[in-house]
Design an enzyme around this catalytic site. Sequence first.
Site, PDB file in Angstrom:
ATOM      1  N   TYR A  17      58.098  -4.421  14.522  1.00 52.44           N
ATOM      2  CA  TYR A  17      57.186  -2.861  13.613  1.00 52.44           C
ATOM      3  C   TYR A  17      58.319  -3.241  12.614  1.00 52.44           C
ATOM      4  O   TYR A  17      59.203  -2.247  12.953  1.00 52.44           O
ATOM      5  CB  TYR A  17      56.473  -2.076  14.171  1.00 52.44           C
ATOM      6  CG  TYR A  17      56.201  -2.102  15.438  1.00 52.44           C
ATOM      7  CD1 TYR A  17      54.995  -3.621  15.284  1.00 52.44           C
ATOM      8  CD2 TYR A  17      55.882  -1.668  16.959  1.00 52.44           C
ATOM      9  CE1 TYR A  17      54.519  -3.332  16.470  1.00 52.44           C
ATOM     10  CE2 TYR A  17      54.912  -1.367  17.669  1.00 52.44           C
ATOM     11  CZ  TYR A  17      54.401  -2.955  17.204  1.00 52.44           C
ATOM     12  OH  TYR A  17      53.525  -3.172  19.036  1.00 52.44           O
ATOM     13  N   PRO A  71      28.424  -2.146  15.139  1.00 57.82           N
ATOM     14  CA  PRO A  71      28.430  -1.342  14.330  1.00 57.82           C
ATOM     15  C   PRO A  71      27.337  -0.116  15.310  1.00 57.82           C
ATOM     16  O   PRO A  71      26.580   0.648  15.644  1.00 57.82           O
ATOM     17  CB  PRO A  71      27.499  -1.876  13.497  1.00 57.82           C
ATOM     18  CG  PRO A  71      27.612  -2.908  12.720  1.00 57.82           C
ATOM     19  CD  PRO A  71      28.756  -3.468  13.824  1.00 57.82           C
TER      20      PRO A  71
END
Length: 297
Positions: free
Chosen positions: A65, A221
């Site tokens: 990271y 959605p």
Amino acid sequence: MTTTTAERSGQFTLGDRPVHRLGYGAMQLAGPHVMGPPADREAAVAVLRRAVELGVDHIDTSDYYGPHVTNEVIREALHPYPEQLTIVTKVGARRTPEGEWPEALSPDELRQAVHDNLDHLGLDVIDVVNLRMPGFAAPVERSLAEPFETLAELQQQGLIRHLGVSNVTTQQFAEARAIAPVVCVQNHYNLVHREDDPMVDALAREGVAYVPFFPLGGFSPLQSAALETVARRLETTPMQVALAWLLARSPNVLLIPGTSSVAHLEENLQAAARVLGPAEMAELDRIGGTGEPDVDL
């Protein structure tokens, strides 16, 4: 209103390390696309210190990271580390200048990755190292014997306390456990992404921790709208409901939501105190569909 602490989430063990079930994932402490430094390093340090103040004792990170950035920020914020803090990292990939994540699974690459994590975190031994296997949409069925044997050797040398696996199938978990004890599996799982339902239950019976990533990833959605409906009724946020559902799902589930904001961190911890009744659990289960039949590992 008092701030909820991680203690409210209960405990589970990573090997011989008891941790609160709500931890913290450090990926968002790097810059955009997990590359480079954070926009506000002081804020990143403040988030980590506040997390530990609020009882978080399980921090998930990786030296890829940044690369190196999140481990350096963790060291700046928390070193010397509290005795009860468990730091979990992962190896098996590297970063390119373009921000890609190619695999890095050769013995030399894995040894270097473990030493890089030790150096940047300022540790002599890492509590848990996860072997991250390739595959973005889903795990790829392939042998992990050679890379896991390399990590087992580093464990025998005293550089790693416990081993875990990430982005794996049931077969790969079994292959790893035949080489050395496995204390956790870190896979893609959430309210709607339920392919690992049988694995979660099988690991619970074995006393092995299951650590989901992408707790809000992959919602359609319609599914998001259904989650928001439940959240509104409970006067909370969809993220809190999704985290609370994961905590209720199985006692071996450990959560590592990430954030670069103290306010958002405190909001995530509120999920530890959020009690979902049978009606809410049934409604949320319908969002993701039902699980598959149980399996044994």
